[in-house]
Design a protein around this motif. Sequence first.
Motif, PDB file in Angstrom:
ATOM      1  N   ALA A 518       0.889  -1.179   0.000  1.00 12.92           N
ATOM      2  CA  ALA A 518       0.000   0.000   0.000  1.00 12.92           C
ATOM      3  C   ALA A 518       0.915   1.213   0.000  1.00 12.92           C
ATOM      4  O   ALA A 518       1.140   1.840   1.033  1.00 12.92           O
ATOM      5  CB  ALA A 518      -0.919  -0.012   1.221  1.00 12.92           C
ATOM      6  N   PRO A 519       1.485   1.553  -1.163  1.00 16.38           N
ATOM      7  CA  PRO A 519       2.583   2.521  -1.202  1.00 16.38           C
ATOM      8  C   PRO A 519       2.212   3.977  -0.959  1.00 16.38           C
ATOM      9  O   PRO A 519       3.094   4.781  -0.688  1.00 16.38           O
ATOM     10  CB  PRO A 519       3.167   2.334  -2.617  1.00 16.38           C
ATOM     11  N   CYS A 524      -2.175   3.196   2.695  1.00 14.74           N
ATOM     12  CA  CYS A 524      -1.527   2.506   3.811  1.00 14.74           C
ATOM     13  C   CYS A 524      -2.359   2.641   5.084  1.00 14.74           C
ATOM     14  O   CYS A 524      -2.605   1.664   5.786  1.00 14.74           O
ATOM     15  CB  CYS A 524      -0.123   3.072   4.019  1.00 14.74           C
ATOM     16  N   ALA A 525      -2.804   3.861   5.387  1.00 12.34           N
ATOM     17  CA  ALA A 525      -3.601   4.082   6.600  1.00 12.34           C
ATOM     18  C   ALA A 525      -4.914   3.301   6.543  1.00 12.34           C
ATOM     19  O   ALA A 525      -5.334   2.689   7.537  1.00 12.34           O
ATOM     20  CB  ALA A 525      -3.879   5.574   6.771  1.00 12.34           C
ATOM     21  N   THR A 526      -5.556   3.308   5.385  1.00 12.47           N
ATOM     22  CA  THR A 526      -6.814   2.567   5.239  1.00 12.47           C
ATOM     23  C   THR A 526      -6.604   1.076   5.459  1.00 12.47           C
ATOM     24  O   THR A 526      -7.400   0.412   6.143  1.00 12.47           O
ATOM     25  CB  THR A 526      -7.410   2.811   3.835  1.00 12.47           C
ATOM     26  N   ARG A 527      -5.513   0.521   4.893  1.00 15.42           N
ATOM     27  CA  ARG A 527      -5.240  -0.908   5.062  1.00 15.42           C
ATOM     28  C   ARG A 527      -4.901  -1.241   6.513  1.00 15.42           C
ATOM     29  O   ARG A 527      -5.330  -2.266   7.037  1.00 15.42           O
ATOM     30  CB  ARG A 527      -4.095  -1.312   4.132  1.00 15.42           C
ATOM     31  N   GLY A 557       1.706  12.910   8.992  1.00 21.50           N
ATOM     32  CA  GLY A 557       1.210  12.314   7.764  1.00 21.50           C
ATOM     33  C   GLY A 557       0.017  11.403   7.980  1.00 21.50           C
ATOM     34  O   GLY A 557      -0.358  11.059   9.110  1.00 21.50           O
ATOM     35  N   ALA A 558      -0.581  10.984   6.862  1.00 21.90           N
ATOM     36  CA  ALA A 558      -1.783  10.144   6.916  1.00 21.90           C
ATOM     37  C   ALA A 558      -1.503   8.800   7.566  1.00 21.90           C
ATOM     38  O   ALA A 558      -2.405   8.188   8.144  1.00 21.90           O
ATOM     39  CB  ALA A 558      -2.331   9.945   5.498  1.00 21.90           C
ATOM     40  N   ASN A 565      -4.057   7.219  15.096  1.00 19.39           N
ATOM     41  CA  ASN A 565      -4.799   7.189  16.359  1.00 19.39           C
ATOM     42  C   ASN A 565      -6.214   7.716  16.180  1.00 19.39           C
ATOM     43  O   ASN A 565      -7.177   7.164  16.732  1.00 19.39           O
ATOM     44  CB  ASN A 565      -4.062   8.009  17.426  1.00 19.39           C
ATOM     45  N   ARG A 566      -6.356   8.790  15.407  1.00 21.91           N
ATOM     46  CA  ARG A 566      -7.695   9.347  15.174  1.00 21.91           C
ATOM     47  C   ARG A 566      -8.575   8.325  14.458  1.00 21.91           C
ATOM     48  O   ARG A 566      -9.731   8.106  14.851  1.00 21.91           O
ATOM     49  CB  ARG A 566      -7.581  10.629  14.353  1.00 21.91           C
ATOM     50  N   ARG A 567      -8.040   7.685  13.430  1.00 20.43           N
ATOM     51  CA  ARG A 567      -8.834   6.719  12.659  1.00 20.43           C
ATOM     52  C   ARG A 567      -9.147   5.469  13.484  1.00 20.43           C
ATOM     53  O   ARG A 567     -10.273   4.951  13.435  1.00 20.43           O
ATOM     54  CB  ARG A 567      -8.074   6.307  11.401  1.00 20.43           C
ATOM     55  N   LEU A 568      -8.169   4.988  14.212  1.00 19.33           N
ATOM     56  CA  LEU A 568      -8.393   3.772  14.992  1.00 19.33           C
ATOM     57  C   LEU A 568      -9.356   4.019  16.144  1.00 19.33           C
ATOM     58  O   LEU A 568     -10.176   3.162  16.485  1.00 19.33           O
ATOM     59  CB  LEU A 568      -7.054   3.234  15.505  1.00 19.33           C
TER      60      LEU A 568
END
Length: 724
Positions: A518-519, A524-527, A557-558, A565-568
Amino acid sequence: MQTLEGTLERITYQSEEDGYTVARLTPTGRSYLVTIVGKLVGVRPGETLLLEGEWQAHRDHGRQFAVVTCRTLMPATIDGIRRYLGSGLIKGIGPATARRITETFGRYTLEVLDREPERLAEVPGLGRKKAELIKMAWREQQRIKEVMLFLQEIGLPTGMAVRIYKQYGDEAIQVVRNEPYRLADEVYGIGFLTADTIAASLGVAHDDPLRIAAGLRHTLSTATDDGHTFLAADDLIRRATAMLGAEQILVHEVLTTPALARDLEVVDPAEPTTPVYLKPLAMAETGVAAALLRQQRAPSRMAAFYRQARWDNVFAHLAERHDVVLTPRQQEAVQMALTTKVSILTGGPGTGKTTTLRTVVRLAQARGYRVLLASPTGRAARRLSETTGAEAKTIHRLLEYAPGGGGSFRRCADWPLECDLLVVDEVSMLDILLTNHLLKALPAHAHLLLVGDADQLPSVGPGRVLRDLLASQAVASVHLDTIFRQAAGSGIAFNAQRINHGEIPQLKGLDDFFFFAAPSPEACATRVVELVTERIPARFGLDPRRDIQVLAPTHKGAAGVTELNRRLQAALNPPAPDRPEKSFGATIFRLGDRVIQQRNNYELDVYNGDIGTIVAFDQAEQLIRVQFEDGRIVAYDGSLLDELALAYALSVHKSQGGEYPVVVLPFLMQHRSMLQRNLLYTGVTRARQLAIIVGDQRAIITAVTDERTQERNSGLRDRLIALP
């Protein structure tokens, strides 16, 4: 410059690094919201702000007010008073209590609190005891009002005033007026630049020698953040000159004037490249070297017996009775630990350090010798206890820190530890200051066994203790490098060894080591979130909040720590009616969140790197309660929340000493400045059952082929070599 006054409604974003804030504000006398941006450290929703700055038209975000200066005013409207009181500023007043108080006294609320606090008993449902507590809390708040007003006059926000008052009490104004640079040295969260701003507003000249001396201290202190214990004089002068904007000759004069540079240790003032230390670090280096020499020369209570032991019989007995079969190198390490006063055991994962260590402890205890075990962090101490079957403590708890009065360790040369053998694990994490305290407390007769992996990232604090000890050859050591049969089938151990040898890890065909391409940062963050929240729990039956740790090379960075942390948090612990939450800057802390302590707090007995879970919100007391991994529950008030951060994702550096069932490691070319072999090695070796890298294979290759380690200035090796 234009002015804008209004009530702060909410904080949309706030940088933990420099305080840059994006917030929404209702202008006084208006019903609409405007966006304000700027460095607004310590402001709270509900406060009335008087801002100076200018209106700007942002290309993407529209019209916004760019703040240059900010002053906090007492709120004038009933709604503003309610929000102000309910913001957590006053202990005992939460949003519900604030509403009842303002409904009772209206626009006279603050006047009642100031002049007739006994009338709080008139508030329905408050109760006499609670009213008395609020009255006391308000009076305490009023005692800092003078400090707050004084600091606001020089452009500092409320939160900073609270910190200064807590540090100095009634002497706060005197310290700020007469010794503003003390704030940078003594108040957490106030750096040199803030202290310099205060000093300038009080009329301190740009070329004042006290300013330059403070700048030199700050420059050295900043260097310790990069692990240095000293800077060469010419490098220090160059850095300080650039930072201060001062004349180089003035900086040199201050550095070479003992009365001004009294907090610095200048080894040879006549030599341009002479090392310059902050005095505590110079004392720590000399203290460690002297303590090791003392320890090696003092007689042992154990060595004489073990030197006469029939080791062939000892190892045969271990194999026959306990099924412990040691390699020749492991046997050498066991003998070394029990016959040599100070020794080091090193090796990577799967090389038998644990078995060797367990054998040392077993043999010493079998003869009745007193053994103590310690590690720098709580996670490492628990793991050490599990692997040896003996109690292990953090070094801070072993040394019995005594808060109050500046704080100190109870265990020291005057009251040493009670042991015949001290084992310290994860020594790569030891900085020079903690090592010095530890050695001071070691009884002269005792043996010291240091265990660690020199290929891990160095300590967060200054120094490179393990590397210097090994490089000096002043201490006996054994390095284990053979992967055992039980670890040979482990892809984690196999790939860790490949990484350490500069070889590309095997990314396919292993049962416990995976790579997902996931380059781009967003992909990468989504995966990563998908793996943590869905795929790993579904396939392996693991708890995503307890068993899986995301480790990122950087915060930005994303695919950095902050955004992950925000996404999780949104995926694993989303908002819900039964989950109270509290905003602090740009971070939302929610019931059930996984959090990490970000600095040593000796008063609370929690330390940098301790991880816990938010288990309760005390709305009445305005406290957040965190249960740490050792079971203790610690209460945080609003002024301490900047010591906590979400811990669904951590930096690789923060993971040192930890071990997790599953590690997910985002690794991208965007992390290029951090892509070094020891960082990848450290991240992978934190995994116990499963290691997953998500990102760009080129980043892995870049890291593996970059064997640079961050160069650190340290004088310990040379001091050890020079020992008689």
